[in-house]
Design a protein around this motif. Sequence first.
Motif, PDB file in Angstrom:
ATOM      1  N   ASN A   1      20.448  37.777  53.747  1.00 31.88           N
ATOM      2  CA  ASN A   1      21.708  37.134  53.339  1.00 31.88           C
ATOM      3  C   ASN A   1      22.192  37.525  51.958  1.00 31.88           C
ATOM      4  OD1 ASN A   1      23.052  35.573  55.055  1.00 31.88           O
ATOM      5  ND2 ASN A   1      22.021  33.644  54.547  1.00 31.88           N
ATOM      6  N   GLU A   2      21.250  37.836  51.077  1.00 32.14           N
ATOM      7  CA  GLU A   2      21.588  38.182  49.698  1.00 32.14           C
ATOM      8  C   GLU A   2      22.037  39.643  49.553  1.00 32.14           C
ATOM      9  OE1 GLU A   2      18.745  35.278  47.030  1.00 32.14           O
ATOM     10  OE2 GLU A   2      17.791  36.975  48.025  1.00 32.14           O
ATOM     11  N   LEU A   3      21.858  40.430  50.617  1.00 33.93           N
ATOM     12  CA  LEU A   3      22.285  41.828  50.586  1.00 33.93           C
ATOM     13  C   LEU A   3      23.733  41.885  51.083  1.00 33.93           C
ATOM     14  CD1 LEU A   3      19.006  43.365  52.051  1.00 33.93           C
ATOM     15  CD2 LEU A   3      19.667  43.200  49.632  1.00 33.93           C
ATOM     16  N   ASN A   4      24.637  42.012  50.140  1.00 27.62           N
ATOM     17  CA  ASN A   4      26.061  41.861  50.441  1.00 27.62           C
ATOM     18  C   ASN A   4      26.653  43.047  51.196  1.00 27.62           C
ATOM     19  OD1 ASN A   4      27.021  39.308  48.778  1.00 27.62           O
ATOM     20  ND2 ASN A   4      25.435  40.375  47.626  1.00 27.62           N
ATOM     21  N   LYS A   5      27.507  42.713  52.153  1.00 28.87           N
ATOM     22  CA  LYS A   5      28.211  43.744  52.910  1.00 28.87           C
ATOM     23  C   LYS A   5      29.664  43.706  52.482  1.00 28.87           C
ATOM     24  CE  LYS A   5      25.197  43.312  56.927  1.00 28.87           C
ATOM     25  NZ  LYS A   5      24.341  42.252  56.317  1.00 28.87           N
ATOM     26  N   TYR A   6      30.153  44.791  51.907  1.00 28.66           N
ATOM     27  CA  TYR A   6      31.573  44.851  51.544  1.00 28.66           C
ATOM     28  C   TYR A   6      32.001  46.298  51.435  1.00 28.66           C
ATOM     29  CZ  TYR A   6      30.034  45.708  46.647  1.00 28.66           C
ATOM     30  OH  TYR A   6      29.462  46.210  45.514  1.00 28.66           O
ATOM     31  N   ASN A   7      33.288  46.492  51.540  1.00 32.20           N
ATOM     32  CA  ASN A   7      33.829  47.840  51.441  1.00 32.20           C
ATOM     33  C   ASN A   7      34.304  48.062  50.012  1.00 32.20           C
ATOM     34  OD1 ASN A   7      34.778  50.367  52.450  1.00 32.20           O
ATOM     35  ND2 ASN A   7      36.834  49.512  52.259  1.00 32.20           N
ATOM     36  N   ASN A   8      33.868  49.153  49.415  1.00 34.00           N
ATOM     37  CA  ASN A   8      34.332  49.494  48.077  1.00 34.00           C
ATOM     38  C   ASN A   8      35.227  50.732  48.163  1.00 34.00           C
ATOM     39  OD1 ASN A   8      34.763  50.118  45.453  1.00 34.00           O
ATOM     40  ND2 ASN A   8      32.609  50.020  44.822  1.00 34.00           N
ATOM     41  N   PRO A   9      36.542  50.550  47.987  1.00 30.76           N
ATOM     42  CA  PRO A   9      37.486  51.665  48.133  1.00 30.76           C
ATOM     43  C   PRO A   9      37.229  52.791  47.128  1.00 30.76           C
ATOM     44  CG  PRO A   9      38.649  49.620  47.597  1.00 30.76           C
ATOM     45  CD  PRO A   9      37.220  49.282  47.675  1.00 30.76           C
ATOM     46  N   LEU A  10      36.567  52.467  46.011  1.00 37.31           N
ATOM     47  CA  LEU A  10      36.243  53.496  45.011  1.00 37.31           C
ATOM     48  C   LEU A  10      35.339  54.591  45.566  1.00 37.31           C
ATOM     49  CD1 LEU A  10      35.534  51.801  41.577  1.00 37.31           C
ATOM     50  CD2 LEU A  10      37.418  53.314  42.208  1.00 37.31           C
ATOM     51  N   GLN A  11      34.589  54.253  46.624  1.00 42.71           N
ATOM     52  CA  GLN A  11      33.662  55.227  47.202  1.00 42.71           C
ATOM     53  C   GLN A  11      34.364  56.529  47.584  1.00 42.71           C
ATOM     54  OE1 GLN A  11      29.984  54.310  47.760  1.00 42.71           O
ATOM     55  NE2 GLN A  11      30.822  53.050  46.115  1.00 42.71           N
ATOM     56  N   SER A  12      35.635  56.419  47.982  1.00 38.43           N
ATOM     57  CA  SER A  12      36.368  57.615  48.403  1.00 38.43           C
ATOM     58  C   SER A  12      36.727  58.504  47.218  1.00 38.43           C
ATOM     59  CB  SER A  12      37.622  57.222  49.188  1.00 38.43           C
ATOM     60  OG  SER A  12      38.510  56.558  48.322  1.00 38.43           O
ATOM     61  N   LEU A  13      36.575  57.988  46.008  1.00 40.60           N
ATOM     62  CA  LEU A  13      36.795  58.808  44.810  1.00 40.60           C
ATOM     63  C   LEU A  13      35.478  59.377  44.286  1.00 40.60           C
ATOM     64  CD1 LEU A  13      39.290  56.459  42.948  1.00 40.60           C
ATOM     65  CD2 LEU A  13      39.826  58.552  44.191  1.00 40.60           C
TER      66      LEU A  13
END
Length: 151
Positions: free
Chosen positions: A136-148
């Motif tokens: 539960n503590e391992l967060n799932k989210y999209n980071n748009p910066l990854q594409s840079l």
Amino acid sequence: STTERTFIAVKPDGVQRGLVGEIIARFEKRGYKLIALKLVSPTKDHLETHYEDLKGKPFFPSLISYMLSGPIAAMVWEGLDAVKTGRAMLGATNPLASAIGTIRGDYAIQTGRNICHGSDSVESANKEISHWFTENELNKYNNPLQSLIYE
Ligand code: DAT
Ligand code: MG
């Protein structure tokens, strides 16, 4: 893989010396993705398991009491080659042997006060991540910066 994960911790001396922000900043600026972060005061048992490979070393008892001397900032960072690059960013175990520009090479002097921990292999990273964090503590989210950061 760009989803390789490593366990990085700021040890009690690093927390008390006000280096948590500096260490987080280096991983952020490098482009790694923060998956988990907490300030914890683990039990002796928890720390002995974390360092179980070193049980029997003459410095083991002092290592454990050092790790018990205050809260630890525990985190998980994700990205390409995160384990090996994380270790390179920390520097050598003995800070005096660490290159300038590494965390230990810039902020520490003695092995027994080397301010930070980083997993030494993908296998130990996976083990350490599940030892310190719940799913539960391992967060799932999209980071748009990854594409840079990745081509
Ligand atoms: P690292 O933390 O670079 O992975 P390690 O896993 O060999 O190094 O040891 C864990 C910690 O134990 C290390 O960060 C500091 C302490 N330690 C290691 N070798 C030591 C020594 N020879 N004397 C005192 N403390 C030592
Ligand atoms: Mg180690």
